[in-house]
Design a protein around this motif. Sequence first.
Motif, mmCIF file in Angstrom:
data_model
loop_
_atom_site.group_PDB
_atom_site.id
_atom_site.type_symbol
_atom_site.label_atom_id
_atom_site.label_comp_id
_atom_site.label_asym_id
_atom_site.label_seq_id
_atom_site.Cartn_x
_atom_site.Cartn_y
_atom_site.Cartn_z
ATOM 1 N N GLU A 118 113.284 14.056 125.944
ATOM 2 C CA GLU A 118 112.160 14.472 125.446
ATOM 3 C C GLU A 118 111.891 15.909 125.706
ATOM 4 O O GLU A 118 111.916 16.265 126.899
ATOM 5 N N ILE A 119 111.260 16.723 124.783
ATOM 6 C CA ILE A 119 111.213 18.137 125.284
ATOM 7 C C ILE A 119 109.534 18.389 124.779
ATOM 8 O O ILE A 119 109.238 17.629 123.635
ATOM 9 N N TYR A 120 108.722 19.095 125.553
ATOM 10 C CA TYR A 120 107.576 19.697 124.941
ATOM 11 C C TYR A 120 107.733 21.205 125.072
ATOM 12 O O TYR A 120 108.227 21.549 126.096
ATOM 13 N N GLY A 121 107.431 21.978 124.241
ATOM 14 C CA GLY A 121 107.242 23.280 123.992
ATOM 15 C C GLY A 121 107.172 23.930 122.431
ATOM 16 O O GLY A 121 106.161 23.418 121.916
ATOM 17 N N PHE A 122 107.998 24.824 122.286
ATOM 18 C CA PHE A 122 107.744 25.466 120.889
ATOM 19 C C PHE A 122 109.082 25.738 120.227
ATOM 20 O O PHE A 122 110.379 25.785 120.890
ATOM 21 N N ASN A 123 109.154 25.407 118.822
ATOM 22 C CA ASN A 123 110.445 25.728 118.301
ATOM 23 C C ASN A 123 110.561 27.228 117.757
ATOM 24 O O ASN A 123 109.722 28.055 118.198
ATOM 25 N N LYS A 124 111.641 27.448 116.861
ATOM 26 C CA LYS A 124 111.775 28.952 116.801
ATOM 27 C C LYS A 124 110.889 29.671 115.916
ATOM 28 O O LYS A 124 110.772 30.875 115.986
ATOM 29 N N GLU A 125 110.155 28.750 115.159
ATOM 30 C CA GLU A 125 108.824 29.278 114.571
ATOM 31 C C GLU A 125 107.615 29.613 115.220
ATOM 32 O O GLU A 125 106.604 30.275 114.791
#
Length: 89
Positions: free
Chosen positions: A61-68
């Motif tokens: 599981e990740i929390y963060g931001f996508n490339k957009e």
Amino acid sequence: MKNTLIAVLATAALAPTLAMAKADCPAHPKAEWLKESEARAKLEAQGYKIRKFKVDGQCYEIYGFNKEGKKVEIYFDTKTLDIVKAEIE
């Protein structure tokens, strides 16, 4: 009346938990899982900016931001890195 109030309060307390139910990732033997460092590197190469990376049951599981640049919470298959569940804001 008292029982109705208790039922309403119990339902309200559980609502946030029910709304974000865990992902149902396939169970693979741990020997078949991608190493966490390898999984993280592949996801970062796909453009994810990872703030938190963790194991949740049978999922990565990740929390963060996508490339957009959108905020994400994503569950991945530990063997294939297929997305099992995603929440994108």
